[in-house]
Design a protein around this motif. Structure first.
Motif, PDB file in Angstrom:
ATOM      1  N   ASN A   1      13.347  65.114  40.940  1.00 32.32           N
ATOM      2  CA  ASN A   1      14.467  66.138  41.077  1.00 32.32           C
ATOM      3  C   ASN A   1      14.182  66.435  42.707  1.00 32.32           C
TER       4      ASN A   1
ATOM      5  N   ASN B   1      25.753  69.475  38.200  1.00 30.88           N
ATOM      6  CA  ASN B   1      25.463  70.908  38.164  1.00 30.88           C
ATOM      7  C   ASN B   1      25.967  71.378  36.657  1.00 30.88           C
TER       8      ASN B   1
ATOM      9  N   THR C   1      22.533  74.943  36.973  1.00 30.48           N
ATOM     10  CA  THR C   1      21.565  74.261  37.121  1.00 30.48           C
ATOM     11  C   THR C   1      21.888  73.129  38.155  1.00 30.48           C
ATOM     12  N   TYR C   2      21.092  72.467  38.946  1.00 30.65           N
ATOM     13  CA  TYR C   2      21.291  71.235  39.633  1.00 30.65           C
ATOM     14  C   TYR C   2      20.090  70.120  39.301  1.00 30.65           C
TER      15      TYR C   2
ATOM     16  N   ARG D   1      19.201  65.887  40.297  1.00 27.76           N
ATOM     17  CA  ARG D   1      19.749  64.812  40.912  1.00 27.76           C
ATOM     18  C   ARG D   1      20.070  63.652  39.740  1.00 27.76           C
TER      19      ARG D   1
ATOM     20  N   GLN E   1      19.238  78.506  44.489  1.00 25.88           N
ATOM     21  CA  GLN E   1      19.938  78.144  45.924  1.00 25.88           C
ATOM     22  C   GLN E   1      21.469  78.799  45.640  1.00 25.88           C
TER      23      GLN E   1
ATOM     24  N   LYS F   1      17.769  74.863  40.927  1.00 23.76           N
ATOM     25  CA  LYS F   1      17.103  73.276  41.094  1.00 23.76           C
ATOM     26  C   LYS F   1      15.780  73.243  40.203  1.00 23.76           C
TER      27      LYS F   1
END
Length: 250
Positions: free
Chosen positions: A68, A193, A206-207, A209, A231, A240
């Motif tokens: 991530n 997200n 939340t993020y 990838r 972030q 993240k």
């Protein structure tokens, strides 16, 4: 884009050189000439070149094992964070979570992305990014000095959603007692997200990838706590995650 500005006169001096992966041969790392918090306080929002000999010290808070975090690592000290745009894979092997690093910034650039202060290569005017990857083992070896002490992972800063501030961006934050509250018909997997709310209805995202190892796993439906690098993007805060264990069911 405004002309590049040197941080120069604001910072003191420090110098050290090293070889990647040879920390057992290193002498005592140089003292930090400034703090990450001071760098952040002086940063004015536009990418700047660091022309003076400048060093900061911080402890690694991220791990790229789950993909991530991609070719970057974050360090933190005294409530301030910095993301290093290393540009190499498998950074957790050489810079595991909790190890202490001294970072030489001279010759690199400071920029900001999603509220997070970054250190990397100076971008060209056409790049569209605040910084570019260093992407060179010799260059990274000259930049990052790992202290010869055992890793000591830092505890995340515990905050409620209402207590989040831009100054915390780039640091490891934990938010307790939230619940997944998707926007509309959003898919229930981690990729992208994801919206979580607390008992007062305040939201944090939340993020993850799409290429992260756990991106296709289901988001837990019950109450949980979330940990990640904070972030700020488009008026909302995001965490993240480092891996799936950063979501802890309660």
């Amino acid at each position: 884009m405004r002309p590049w500005v040197a941080i120069g006169a604001l910072l003191l001096s420090g110098c050290y050189d090293s070889s990647f992966g040879e920390r057992h041969e290193e002498t005592t790392p140089p003292p930090a000439t400034t703090t990450i918090g001071e760098l952040r306080a002086r940063f004015e929002g536009t990418t700047v070149a660091v022309e003076s000999e400048t060093t900061v010290c911080g402890r690694v808070t991220t791990c790229d094992r789950s993909a991530n975090f991609y070719r970057t690592l974050c360090i933190e000290s005294d409530g301030a964070g910095l993301e290093i745009m290393a540009g190499l894979d498998h950074l957790h092997n050489d810079y595991p979570e909790g190890c202490l690093l001294t970072v030489r910034l001279q010759g690199w650039a400071l920029g900001e992305s999603r509220g997070v202060l970054q250190a990397g290569r100076l971008p060209s005017a056409s790049d569209g990014y605040p910084t570019n990857y260093i992407a060179s083992r010799p260059a990274l070896a000259r930049t990052i000095i790992r202290h010869d002490t055992p890793p000591q992972p830092s505890a995340p800063t515990v905050r409620t959603i209402g207590e989040l501030t831009p100054a915390l961006c780039g640091t490891l934050v934990r938010i307790e007692r939230v619940r997944y509250a998707p926007d509309g018909l959003a898919e229930g997997t981690w990729a992208g997200n994801k919206r979580f709310t607390d008992q007062e209805g305040a939201a944090v995202y939340t993020y993850v990838r799409p290429y992260a190892d756990f991106a296709g796993n289901e988001v837990p439906a019950g109450p949980c706590s979330l940990t990640g690098i904070l972030q700020h993007d488009g008026g909302r805060y995001l965490l993240k995650l480092r891996d799936e264990t950063d979501c802890s069911p309660l």
